[in-house]
Design an enzyme around this catalytic site. Structure first.
Site, PDB file in Angstrom:
ATOM      1  N   ARG A 241      34.647  12.385  -2.555  1.00 25.52           N
ATOM      2  CA  ARG A 241      35.366  13.306  -3.741  1.00 25.52           C
ATOM      3  C   ARG A 241      34.672  14.449  -3.646  1.00 25.52           C
ATOM      4  O   ARG A 241      34.558  15.725  -3.472  1.00 25.52           O
ATOM      5  CB  ARG A 241      35.818  13.240  -5.341  1.00 25.52           C
ATOM      6  CG  ARG A 241      37.054  12.228  -5.210  1.00 25.52           C
ATOM      7  CD  ARG A 241      37.841  12.165  -6.264  1.00 25.52           C
ATOM      8  NE  ARG A 241      38.347  13.327  -6.740  1.00 25.52           N
ATOM      9  CZ  ARG A 241      39.158  13.866  -7.838  1.00 25.52           C
ATOM     10  NH1 ARG A 241      39.189  12.728  -8.140  1.00 25.52           N
ATOM     11  NH2 ARG A 241      39.268  15.304  -8.226  1.00 25.52           N
TER      12      ARG A 241
ATOM     13  N   CYS B 198      43.338  11.313 -16.826  1.00 18.02           N
ATOM     14  CA  CYS B 198      42.557  10.574 -15.631  1.00 18.02           C
ATOM     15  C   CYS B 198      41.816  10.359 -16.132  1.00 18.02           C
ATOM     16  O   CYS B 198      41.564   9.825 -17.677  1.00 18.02           O
ATOM     17  CB  CYS B 198      41.660  12.096 -14.597  1.00 18.02           C
ATOM     18  SG  CYS B 198      40.528  12.426 -16.619  1.00 18.02           S
TER      19      CYS B 198
ATOM     20  N   ASP C 244      29.019  16.539 -16.244  1.00 16.46           N
ATOM     21  CA  ASP C 244      28.589  15.737 -15.698  1.00 16.46           C
ATOM     22  C   ASP C 244      27.753  15.479 -14.036  1.00 16.46           C
ATOM     23  O   ASP C 244      27.019  14.740 -14.054  1.00 16.46           O
ATOM     24  CB  ASP C 244      29.141  17.193 -14.469  1.00 16.46           C
ATOM     25  CG  ASP C 244      30.806  17.606 -14.169  1.00 16.46           C
ATOM     26  OD1 ASP C 244      31.194  16.989 -14.875  1.00 16.46           O
ATOM     27  OD2 ASP C 244      31.036  18.450 -13.682  1.00 16.46           O
TER      28      ASP C 244
ATOM     29  N   ARG D 223      42.903  15.359 -20.984  1.00 17.98           N
ATOM     30  CA  ARG D 223      42.849  16.191 -20.984  1.00 17.98           C
ATOM     31  C   ARG D 223      44.268  17.049 -20.389  1.00 17.98           C
ATOM     32  O   ARG D 223      44.092  17.648 -19.370  1.00 17.98           O
ATOM     33  CB  ARG D 223      41.859  16.196 -18.243  1.00 17.98           C
ATOM     34  CG  ARG D 223      40.579  15.384 -19.257  1.00 17.98           C
ATOM     35  CD  ARG D 223      39.782  15.545 -17.376  1.00 17.98           C
ATOM     36  NE  ARG D 223      39.551  16.675 -17.036  1.00 17.98           N
ATOM     37  CZ  ARG D 223      38.932  16.765 -15.770  1.00 17.98           C
ATOM     38  NH1 ARG D 223      38.613  16.023 -15.094  1.00 17.98           N
ATOM     39  NH2 ARG D 223      38.620  17.786 -15.001  1.00 17.98           N
TER      40      ARG D 223
ATOM     41  N   LYS E 290      30.771  21.954  -5.553  1.00 21.06           N
ATOM     42  CA  LYS E 290      32.336  21.695  -5.559  1.00 21.06           C
ATOM     43  C   LYS E 290      32.849  22.406  -6.036  1.00 21.06           C
ATOM     44  O   LYS E 290      33.923  23.203  -6.004  1.00 21.06           O
ATOM     45  CB  LYS E 290      32.761  20.216  -5.641  1.00 21.06           C
ATOM     46  CG  LYS E 290      33.853  19.464  -5.879  1.00 21.06           C
ATOM     47  CD  LYS E 290      33.249  18.167  -5.935  1.00 21.06           C
ATOM     48  CE  LYS E 290      33.781  18.032  -8.194  1.00 21.06           C
ATOM     49  NZ  LYS E 290      34.737  17.846  -9.112  1.00 21.06           N
ATOM     50  N   ASN E 291      33.214  22.109  -7.492  1.00 15.82           N
ATOM     51  CA  ASN E 291      33.550  22.762  -9.046  1.00 15.82           C
ATOM     52  C   ASN E 291      33.288  24.564  -8.565  1.00 15.82           C
ATOM     53  O   ASN E 291      34.393  24.842  -9.879  1.00 15.82           O
ATOM     54  CB  ASN E 291      32.710  22.653 -10.154  1.00 15.82           C
ATOM     55  CG  ASN E 291      33.341  20.999  -9.716  1.00 15.82           C
ATOM     56  OD1 ASN E 291      33.937  20.437  -9.409  1.00 15.82           O
ATOM     57  ND2 ASN E 291      32.891  20.809 -11.426  1.00 15.82           N
TER      58      ASN E 291
HETATM   59  C1  EPZ Z   1      35.393  21.252 -15.316  1.00 14.34           C
HETATM   60  O1  EPZ Z   1      36.684  20.569 -15.423  1.00 14.34           O
HETATM   61  C2  EPZ Z   1      34.832  20.556 -14.579  1.00 14.34           C
HETATM   62  N1  EPZ Z   1      35.422  20.507 -13.479  1.00 14.34           N
HETATM   63  C3  EPZ Z   1      34.879  19.360 -14.428  1.00 14.34           C
HETATM   64  O2  EPZ Z   1      33.653  18.711 -13.688  1.00 14.34           O
HETATM   65  C4  EPZ Z   1      33.678  19.646 -15.584  1.00 14.34           C
HETATM   66  O3  EPZ Z   1      33.326  18.120 -16.034  1.00 14.34           O
HETATM   67  C5  EPZ Z   1      34.013  20.164 -17.097  1.00 14.34           C
HETATM   68  O4  EPZ Z   1      34.473  21.406 -16.334  1.00 14.34           O
HETATM   69  C6  EPZ Z   1      33.604  20.108 -17.966  1.00 14.34           C
HETATM   70  O5  EPZ Z   1      32.038  20.853 -17.292  1.00 14.34           O
HETATM   71  C7  EPZ Z   1      35.484  21.485 -12.228  1.00 14.34           C
HETATM   72  O6  EPZ Z   1      35.046  22.111 -12.330  1.00 14.34           O
HETATM   73  C8  EPZ Z   1      37.105  21.178 -11.356  1.00 14.34           C
HETATM   74  P1  EPZ Z   1      37.394  22.113 -19.497  1.00 14.34           P
HETATM   75  P2  EPZ Z   1      37.672  21.526 -16.862  1.00 14.34           P
HETATM   76  O7  EPZ Z   1      38.820  23.028 -19.271  1.00 14.34           O
HETATM   77  O8  EPZ Z   1      37.969  22.894 -16.997  1.00 14.34           O
HETATM   78  C9  EPZ Z   1      39.417  20.203 -23.173  1.00 14.34           C
HETATM   79  C10 EPZ Z   1      33.407  16.862 -12.236  1.00 14.34           C
HETATM   80  O9  EPZ Z   1      32.876  15.678 -12.562  1.00 14.34           O
HETATM   81  N2  EPZ Z   1      40.926  20.740 -22.818  1.00 14.34           N
HETATM   82  O10 EPZ Z   1      36.074  22.973 -19.444  1.00 14.34           O
HETATM   83  O11 EPZ Z   1      39.377  20.522 -16.230  1.00 14.34           O
HETATM   84  C11 EPZ Z   1      39.834  19.264 -22.736  1.00 14.34           C
HETATM   85  O12 EPZ Z   1      40.327  17.707 -22.174  1.00 14.34           O
HETATM   86  C12 EPZ Z   1      34.196  17.299 -13.532  1.00 14.34           C
HETATM   87  O13 EPZ Z   1      32.777  17.362 -11.348  1.00 14.34           O
HETATM   88  C13 EPZ Z   1      41.798  21.226 -23.891  1.00 14.34           C
HETATM   89  O14 EPZ Z   1      42.108  20.200 -24.816  1.00 14.34           O
HETATM   90  O15 EPZ Z   1      37.289  20.951 -18.246  1.00 14.34           O
HETATM   91  C14 EPZ Z   1      38.153  18.923 -22.012  1.00 14.34           C
HETATM   92  O16 EPZ Z   1      37.981  17.804 -23.875  1.00 14.34           O
HETATM   93  C15 EPZ Z   1      34.925  16.516 -14.450  1.00 14.34           C
HETATM   94  N3  EPZ Z   1      43.077  22.001 -23.167  1.00 14.34           N
HETATM   95  C16 EPZ Z   1      37.295  20.201 -23.022  1.00 14.34           C
HETATM   96  O17 EPZ Z   1      38.137  21.560 -23.439  1.00 14.34           O
HETATM   97  C17 EPZ Z   1      43.147  22.827 -22.493  1.00 14.34           C
HETATM   98  O18 EPZ Z   1      43.751  23.908 -21.518  1.00 14.34           O
HETATM   99  C18 EPZ Z   1      36.369  20.333 -21.873  1.00 14.34           C
HETATM  100  O19 EPZ Z   1      37.173  20.330 -20.903  1.00 14.34           O
HETATM  101  C19 EPZ Z   1      41.629  22.330 -21.313  1.00 14.34           C
HETATM  102  C20 EPZ Z   1      40.653  21.871 -21.505  1.00 14.34           C
END
Ligand code: EPZ
Length: 415
Positions: free
Chosen positions: A393, A108, A301, A113, A13-14
Site C-alpha cells: 500500500r 482500522c 508513521d 479513527r 503517498k500521503n
Molecule cells: C494521516 O491520517 C496519515 N494518513 C496517517 O498515515 C498518519 O499516521 C496520521 O495522519 C497522523 O500523522 C494519510 O495521510 C493518508 P489524523 P489521518 O486525522 O489524517 C483523531 C500511514 O501509515 N481524529 O491526523 O487519518 C484520530 O483518531 C498512515 O501512512 C479524530 O478524533 O490522521 C487520531 O487519533 C496511517 N477525529 C488523531 O486524531 C477526526 O475527525 C490524528 O488523526 C479525525 C481524527
C-alpha cells in the site's frame, strides 16, 4: 549484512492521495510529477476517482487527472473501506457540486479513527449532514458553502486537508485554527494555489483560505518526496550499518527524528537533493526514547520502524505513542523474533537484545509490516513476512530498492 548503495525515494503517498482528491475541485487537467503510481493505495484512490467520473492517466511517475465529467458524487462502501483516505473526497465534492454521499470509513487496525472533525467543520461551513445507513450524506446551502472560523479541538491531518479543500470554493474567508502543519499539507496547499485557490499560513497553526469562484483551474505539480519512506530506509541502514544514499529526500522534513537517530549512533546528512546515511557496522545502535506527536514532532508513521531498531540496541528505549490508541500491533510479532518489549498503556519499554532470530510473522498494517521487514534484515536466519499487501500500500518496489543496496530479500508467493 550492511547496506551500501543508492535508494531512490518515491513521491509522498500521503500527499499524492490528497492531491488526487484536490483535482475534483477543477474542471481542467491537473498534472502530477513524482507520483508513487505503483502503490496499492494510489490504485485504490484511482478506482474511486474513476468511479466518480474522473479521467486518470498514469505512466511511470506521471499522473494526469481530469474531473470535468464528474457527475457521480457518491463514494460507495466497497471502494471507501479499502482505504480510509477516501473520506477526503467529501470536502471537494461538496464544495464543487453542492452535495456528496461518502461511506463512513469505519475503524482500522491502528485505532477507531473517527471522522467527527471533518463533519463538524463542514457543518460550520453551512452544510447539512446526516448519517444514514453507514453513509455521510452532505448537502451544501443553495448559495454554496460559507467561509467559517473553525477551531480544531485536536490536530488532525485529514480534517485540515478536507476543510482546506472545501474552503477554496466557499463564499468568503475560512480560518482553520489549530491546523495540522505536515509537509504534505503544505504540498497540497501549494498545488491548490497553482490551481487558483487563495491560501495563506500553510505550515503554521492558522491557515486562511479566501474562497474563489468554482471550479478551480489547471496545474502542474511535482509531489514532494516521501519523508516516511526516507525515514524507513534511514532506519534500515542504521540497523544493518553501512552507507546509503537516499536519492531525492529532504532532511528538514525529518528534523524531529534526527536528534534520536544521532543519539542512536546514525549519521544523517543532506547532500544536494539526497540524504546520506552512515552507521559504522562494527558499533551497536544505542537505546533512546521517543514520543510521537503531530508534526513537527516525531512522526507516528515512523514509530514501528524505530521500535524495530531499538530491539537490537545496546540498552533500553521507551516508545510512547500519543496519536493512535492501538499502534503497537508489531510488538507481538517482533517478540516472536526474540525482541524484549513490554507494553504498558500507550508506552512500550524496549530492552535491546544482541540478535533477533528469523521467524514467520504477520503484517497487520502498513508501518507495522515494514518494521518486520527491517527486523528481518538483521535477524539471524530467514524471516517470512505474511500479508505483505499492507506493505505494498505504501512502499514502491521495496524489495528491489533494498536488494539493490545489498539486502537479501525476495518476494515469494501470492499475486
Ligand atoms: C494521516 O491520517 C496519515 N494518513 C496517517 O498515515 C498518519 O499516521 C496520521 O495522519 C497522523 O500523522 C494519510 O495521510 C493518508 P489524523 P489521518 O486525522 O489524517 C483523531 C500511514 O501509515 N481524529 O491526523 O487519518 C484520530 O483518531 C498512515 O501512512 C479524530 O478524533 O490522521 C487520531 O487519533 C496511517 N477525529 C488523531 O486524531 C477526526 O475527525 C490524528 O488523526 C479525525 C481524527
Amino acid at each position: 549484512m550492511p547496506l551500501y548503495g543508492n535508494i531512490p525515494v518515491s513521491g509522498a503517498k500521503n500527499a499524492a492521495l490528497k492531491l488526487m482528491c484536490a483535482a475534483l475541485l477543477s474542471d481542467r487537467s491537473i498534472y502530477f510529477e513524482n507520483a508513487p503510481n505503483a502503490l496499492r493505495d494510489i490504485q485504490s484512490q484511482t478506482d474511486l476517482m474513476q468511479f466518480l467520473g474522473c479521467a486518470i492517466k498514469r505512466e511511470g511517475s506521471l499522473m494526469a487527472i481530469n474531473a470535468s465529467n464528474v457527475e457521480n458524487t457518491v463514494a460507495p462502501y466497497d471502494l471507501v473501506r479499502k482505504m480510509r483516505t477516501s473520506i477526503l473526497v467529501l470536502g471537494p465534492l461538496l464544495a464543487r457540486f453542492g452535495h456528496a454521499k461518502v461511506s463512513l470509513p469505519g475503524g482500522c487496525a491502528i485505532g477507531t479513527r473517527p471522522v467527527d472533525l471533518h463533519i463538524k467543520g463542514l457543518e460550520e461551513m453551512g452544510a447539512t449532514i446526516t448519517l444514514e445507513e453507514g453513509y455521510i450524506n452532505a448537502q451544501a446551502p443553495a448559495e454554496g458553502l460559507q467561509g467559517a472560523k473553525i477551531l480544531f479541538p485536536k490536530v488532525s491531518v485529514g480534517a485540515t486537508e478536507n476543510l482546506m479543500m472545501a474552503a477554496t470554493l466557499a463564499k468568503g474567508e475560512t480560518v482553520l485554527a489549530n491546523a495540522a502543519r505536515e509537509p504534505e499539507i503544505i504540498d497540497l496547499g501549494e498545488c491548490l494555489i497553482k490551481m487558483g485557490a487563495k491560501i495563506s499560513g500553510l505550515g503554521t497553526e492558522t491557515i486562511r483560505i479566501e474562497g474563489v469562484s468554482s471550479p478551480l483551474g489547471k496545474a502542474h505539480h511535482e509531489i514532494l518526496p516521501d519523508r516516511i519512506e526516507a525515514g524507513t530506509y534511514i532506519i534500515a541502514a542504521g540497523m544493518t550499518g553501512g552507507t546509503v544514499r537516499l536519492e531525492n529526500a529532504r532532511i528538514e522534513h525529518l528534523s524531529a527524528a534526527l536528534g534520536h537517530l544521532s543519539q542512536a549512533g546514525i549519521e544523517v546528512e543532506q547532500d544536494g537533493r539526497d540524504i546520506i546515511v552512515h552507521r559504522d557496522p562494527s558499533r551497536r545502535i544505542k537505546g533512546c526514547d521517543i514520543m510521537t506527536e503531530p508534526y513537527p514532532g516525531f512522526p507516528t508513521d515512523l514509530q514501528a520502524q524505530f521500535m524495530s531498531m531499538l530491539t537490537i540496541a545496546q540498552g533500553a528505549g521507551l516508545v510512547t505513542e500519543t496519536i493512535f490508541e492501538n499502534r503497537f500491533m508489531h510488538v507481538p510479532e517482533l517478540c516472536r523474533m526474540g525482541a524484549d518489549i513490554t507494553v504498558q498503556g500507550n508506552s512500550a519499554i524496549v530492552r535491546g537484545v544482541e540478535k533477533l532470530k528469523g521467524a514467520e510473522v504477520m503484517a497487520t498494517d502498513l508501518r507495522a509490516s515494514v518494521a518486520l521487514v527491517l527486523a528481518g534484515l538483521v535477524a539471524e536466519g530467514d524471516t517470512i513476512v505474511n500479508r505483505i499487501y499492507h506493505l505494498e500500500r505504501g512502499y514502491e518496489n521495496i524489495v528491489g530498492k533494498l536488494s539493490n543496496a545489498g539486502a537479501q530479500i525476495e518476494r515469494i508467493g501470492g499475486e
